[in-house]
Motif scaffolding. Structure first.
Motif, PDB file in Angstrom:
ATOM      1  N   SER A  86      41.181  27.399  29.934  1.00 28.05           N
ATOM      2  CA  SER A  86      40.928  28.043  31.228  1.00 28.05           C
ATOM      3  C   SER A  86      42.208  28.397  31.971  1.00 28.05           C
ATOM      4  O   SER A  86      42.318  29.470  32.578  1.00 28.05           O
ATOM      5  CB  SER A  86      40.050  27.142  32.102  1.00 28.05           C
ATOM      6  OG  SER A  86      40.687  25.896  32.328  1.00 28.05           O
ATOM      7  N   GLY A  87      43.216  27.503  31.926  1.00 33.41           N
ATOM      8  CA  GLY A  87      44.467  27.785  32.628  1.00 33.41           C
ATOM      9  C   GLY A  87      45.233  28.933  32.003  1.00 33.41           C
ATOM     10  O   GLY A  87      45.773  29.802  32.696  1.00 33.41           O
ATOM     11  N   GLU A  88      45.295  28.966  30.649  1.00 32.64           N
ATOM     12  CA  GLU A  88      45.989  30.043  29.955  1.00 32.64           C
ATOM     13  C   GLU A  88      45.310  31.389  30.213  1.00 32.64           C
ATOM     14  O   GLU A  88      45.971  32.409  30.428  1.00 32.64           O
ATOM     15  CB  GLU A  88      46.029  29.739  28.458  1.00 32.64           C
ATOM     16  CG  GLU A  88      46.852  28.510  28.114  1.00 32.64           C
ATOM     17  CD  GLU A  88      46.500  27.918  26.756  1.00 32.64           C
ATOM     18  OE1 GLU A  88      47.159  26.932  26.362  1.00 32.64           O
ATOM     19  OE2 GLU A  88      45.570  28.401  26.093  1.00 32.64           O
ATOM     20  N   TRP A  89      43.963  31.380  30.193  1.00 33.37           N
ATOM     21  CA  TRP A  89      43.215  32.618  30.442  1.00 33.37           C
ATOM     22  C   TRP A  89      43.426  33.096  31.870  1.00 33.37           C
ATOM     23  O   TRP A  89      43.587  34.293  32.121  1.00 33.37           O
ATOM     24  CB  TRP A  89      41.738  32.376  30.160  1.00 33.37           C
ATOM     25  CG  TRP A  89      40.851  33.535  30.543  1.00 33.37           C
ATOM     26  CD1 TRP A  89      39.907  33.558  31.514  1.00 33.37           C
ATOM     27  CD2 TRP A  89      40.845  34.844  29.954  1.00 33.37           C
ATOM     28  NE1 TRP A  89      39.314  34.787  31.577  1.00 33.37           N
ATOM     29  CE2 TRP A  89      39.864  35.596  30.632  1.00 33.37           C
ATOM     30  CE3 TRP A  89      41.565  35.440  28.941  1.00 33.37           C
ATOM     31  CZ2 TRP A  89      39.582  36.922  30.322  1.00 33.37           C
ATOM     32  CZ3 TRP A  89      41.288  36.773  28.626  1.00 33.37           C
ATOM     33  CH2 TRP A  89      40.307  37.499  29.304  1.00 33.37           C
ATOM     34  N   GLN A  90      43.466  32.169  32.826  1.00 36.81           N
ATOM     35  CA  GLN A  90      43.710  32.558  34.217  1.00 36.81           C
ATOM     36  C   GLN A  90      45.092  33.197  34.371  1.00 36.81           C
ATOM     37  O   GLN A  90      45.238  34.225  35.042  1.00 36.81           O
ATOM     38  CB  GLN A  90      43.604  31.334  35.129  1.00 36.81           C
ATOM     39  CG  GLN A  90      43.759  31.681  36.609  1.00 36.81           C
ATOM     40  CD  GLN A  90      43.736  30.459  37.493  1.00 36.81           C
ATOM     41  OE1 GLN A  90      44.134  29.378  37.069  1.00 36.81           O
ATOM     42  NE2 GLN A  90      43.292  30.613  38.712  1.00 36.81           N
ATOM     43  N   LEU A  91      46.101  32.606  33.715  1.00 34.38           N
ATOM     44  CA  LEU A  91      47.450  33.170  33.799  1.00 34.38           C
ATOM     45  C   LEU A  91      47.492  34.555  33.153  1.00 34.38           C
ATOM     46  O   LEU A  91      48.125  35.485  33.675  1.00 34.38           O
ATOM     47  CB  LEU A  91      48.450  32.240  33.122  1.00 34.38           C
ATOM     48  CG  LEU A  91      49.926  32.684  33.177  1.00 34.38           C
ATOM     49  CD1 LEU A  91      50.375  32.921  34.607  1.00 34.38           C
ATOM     50  CD2 LEU A  91      50.821  31.662  32.498  1.00 34.38           C
ATOM     51  N   LEU A  92      46.797  34.728  32.007  1.00 34.15           N
ATOM     52  CA  LEU A  92      46.755  36.042  31.365  1.00 34.15           C
ATOM     53  C   LEU A  92      46.114  37.075  32.302  1.00 34.15           C
ATOM     54  O   LEU A  92      46.563  38.228  32.371  1.00 34.15           O
ATOM     55  CB  LEU A  92      45.974  35.966  30.052  1.00 34.15           C
ATOM     56  CG  LEU A  92      45.817  37.305  29.297  1.00 34.15           C
ATOM     57  CD1 LEU A  92      47.185  37.901  28.967  1.00 34.15           C
ATOM     58  CD2 LEU A  92      44.987  37.103  28.032  1.00 34.15           C
ATOM     59  N   GLN A  93      45.074  36.673  33.045  1.00 34.88           N
ATOM     60  CA  GLN A  93      44.450  37.594  33.999  1.00 34.88           C
ATOM     61  C   GLN A  93      45.446  38.049  35.065  1.00 34.88           C
ATOM     62  O   GLN A  93      45.472  39.218  35.454  1.00 34.88           O
ATOM     63  CB  GLN A  93      43.250  36.920  34.662  1.00 34.88           C
ATOM     64  CG  GLN A  93      42.052  36.718  33.732  1.00 34.88           C
ATOM     65  CD  GLN A  93      40.929  35.998  34.432  1.00 34.88           C
ATOM     66  OE1 GLN A  93      41.058  34.836  34.794  1.00 34.88           O
ATOM     67  NE2 GLN A  93      39.831  36.681  34.629  1.00 34.88           N
ATOM     68  N   PHE A  94      46.280  37.106  35.537  1.00 36.01           N
ATOM     69  CA  PHE A  94      47.294  37.486  36.519  1.00 36.01           C
ATOM     70  C   PHE A  94      48.289  38.489  35.920  1.00 36.01           C
ATOM     71  O   PHE A  94      48.716  39.439  36.581  1.00 36.01           O
ATOM     72  CB  PHE A  94      48.043  36.246  37.030  1.00 36.01           C
ATOM     73  CG  PHE A  94      47.258  35.436  38.017  1.00 36.01           C
ATOM     74  CD1 PHE A  94      46.714  36.030  39.148  1.00 36.01           C
ATOM     75  CD2 PHE A  94      47.059  34.074  37.834  1.00 36.01           C
ATOM     76  CE1 PHE A  94      45.991  35.293  40.059  1.00 36.01           C
ATOM     77  CE2 PHE A  94      46.337  33.325  38.733  1.00 36.01           C
ATOM     78  CZ  PHE A  94      45.802  33.945  39.852  1.00 36.01           C
ATOM     79  N   PHE A  95      48.681  38.281  34.647  1.00 37.96           N
ATOM     80  CA  PHE A  95      49.581  39.235  34.006  1.00 37.96           C
ATOM     81  C   PHE A  95      48.920  40.611  33.867  1.00 37.96           C
ATOM     82  O   PHE A  95      49.561  41.644  34.040  1.00 37.96           O
ATOM     83  CB  PHE A  95      50.010  38.720  32.624  1.00 37.96           C
ATOM     84  CG  PHE A  95      51.240  37.846  32.671  1.00 37.96           C
ATOM     85  CD1 PHE A  95      52.491  38.395  32.918  1.00 37.96           C
ATOM     86  CD2 PHE A  95      51.149  36.482  32.472  1.00 37.96           C
ATOM     87  CE1 PHE A  95      53.621  37.599  32.971  1.00 37.96           C
ATOM     88  CE2 PHE A  95      52.266  35.672  32.521  1.00 37.96           C
ATOM     89  CZ  PHE A  95      53.511  36.235  32.778  1.00 37.96           C
TER      90      PHE A  95
END
Length: 457
Positions: A400-409
């Motif tokens: 979930s954290g990695e996916w959230q960061l990818l969304q920000f990118f």
């Protein structure tokens, strides 16, 4: 003041309510991620607030602070003190679980203990100390304890610090009502909660659940907890429907206490839900918590008093032990002097923490303004040329954290390390781990002090 808890509606559309006596009863809320278990638990907490009944949420997920906001993320929630996490009124420490229990009962406030920024060892020690101390006290007003991510504290196969937390939570579930406590265990799965603890829960709210091991575990709960002429028929109906239940819809089953077996829809929250799924490309919502300064000041004072009392008890014990030594050992006086210095340092540390908290309050508007500025500037820079849909294949491959960061990118195209920390609301090490995974996957590349999204073809 209300005297019943309005949880939602029956499938017929009639109101579904529970008695206020739930405050000292035990409940398990089970559902897969996204099916509505935390919403159900926070709806119950909202109802407790409106009935004037205090509660505590032990929250490793980091979403319960939303009870301090209206549904849109602005002021207008309930007067709840937040300990720890990104929105802390008071910082959290690993060793203060017992002191927090003392202060909560002394001040009669509802409280969220946000453990999301701490290690799992800290989660377990805090919860064990907190629950053990609660069971040494009798509250003047009954109190309900919500425990998110229950398998972290009452797992099937406990290891290390989990053995302490399992014993403490088990005792709270089994014997808490005699002291004036109730508890709700919240979990994504039936099968990962320690069976003996789960079967002690008087009621079950089950939303969508799809795993075969979980169906087997709930079958065991049924076998332990129900009897009667219609038990087998109700059990079959219940088990057959779990896989296909829509979000926010489930079965409330209380075979002994309320003798209820009803399919219900949970009502909408009256407060902000930070865990709501956000669409790719949508800017993060800026939130503002309601002011609870009076509660925080009283709670902080109670916490400090409990610390002083404990130090005083230690000093008293040392003095009594020293008085028994004849003749007086010169080292005793030196030890007493050193202890006094330590006590003074603790006092200074408390004052320093209070000063830092005051600074944090003063700087909060500037911090929010900077966060909004980063969001606006970077969103504008990334508005052209990115097809967000191409990244959807990575949703199932990242946590979930990695996916959230990818969304920000995807939203902003390029980020600095500081911007990642601000947007994620996580510490430097956690953000470094998330970013490292994206780099290794070829989704992000570093250029100077910036990390750049790699566009997928």
């Amino acid at each position: 003041m209300k005297h019943e808890l309005e949880i939602g509606t029956l499938m017929s559309g009639a109101k579904f309510t529970l008695p206020l006596d739930l405050v000292t009863r035990t409940l398990a809320i089970i559902a897969i991620r996204g099916a509505g278990k935390t919403i159900a638990a926070t709806v119950i907490a909202e109802e407790f607030c409106e009935c004037g009944m205090p509660w505590v949420a032990l929250d490793p997920v980091g979403v319960w602070w939303g009870l301090r906001c209206n549904p849109e993320g602005g002021p207008g929630g309930y007067p709840v003190v937040v300990l720890g996490g990104e929105h802390a009124d008071i910082p959290i420490e690993k060793h203060i679980g017992a002191r927090v229990a003392d202060a909560i009962l002394q001040e009669n406030v509802s409280c969220v203990v946000d453990l999301s920024g701490e290690s799992k060892n800290t989660w377990r020690q805090f919860v064990a100390d907190f629950c053990d101390r609660l069971m040494e006290l009798r509250p003047a007003v009954p109190r309900h304890i919500f425990i998110e991510e229950a398998p972290e504290f009452v797992p099937q196969k406990p290891m290390g610090e989990q053995k302490r937390s399992l014993a403490a939570v088990d005792r709270l579930i089994r014997l808490g009502r005699n002291r004036g406590y109730g508890a709700t265990l919240i979990s994504q799965r039936f099968a990962t909660i320690q069976k003996d603890v789960l079967t002690q829960c008087e009621s079950l709210l089950a939303l969508r659940s799809i795993g075969k091991p979980d169906r087997s575990a709930v079958r065991n709960w049924i076998a332990e907890c129900i009897t009667g002429a219609h038990a087998e028929r109700d059990a079959a109906k219940f088990l057959d429907s779990l896989v296909g239940l829509p979000d926010g819809q489930g079965w409330f089953w209380s075979p002994q206490w309320l003798k209820i077996f009803s399919q219900i829809r949970i009502r909408r929250r009256k407060t902000y839900h930070p865990g709501a799924t956000r669409t790719v490309g949508e800017a993060p919502k800026q939130v503002q918590l309601s002011d609870v300064k009076e509660f925080v000041d009283r709670f902080g004072s109670a916490l400090a008093k409990e610390s002083e009392k404990r130090e005083a008890r230690k000093t008293s014990t040392v003095s009594m032990d020293s008085a028994r030594v004849v003749p007086v050992d010169p080292m005793t006086e030196e030890n007493a002097r050193l202890r006094a210095q330590v006590a003074d340092l603790h006092r200074q540390l408390g004052e320093a923490k209070a000063a830092l908290q005051a600074i944090r309050k003063v700087m909060e508007p500037e911090y929010r303004a900077m966060q909004k500025l980063f969001s606006e500037i970077d969103s504008a820079a990334a508005a052209v040329g990115i097809d967000a849909g191409r990244y959807e294949i990575w949703r199932a491959r990242l946590n979930s954290g990695e996916w959230q960061l990818l969304q920000f990118f995807v939203e902003k195209r390029t980020l600095t390390k500081q911007q990642m920390q601000i947007l994620m609301g996580r510490n430097r090490e956690t953000v470094r781990l998330y970013c490292g995974k994206l780099v290794r996957a070829g989704l992000v590349a570093k250029e100077g002090d910036h990390w750049i999204l790699q566009e997928l073809q």
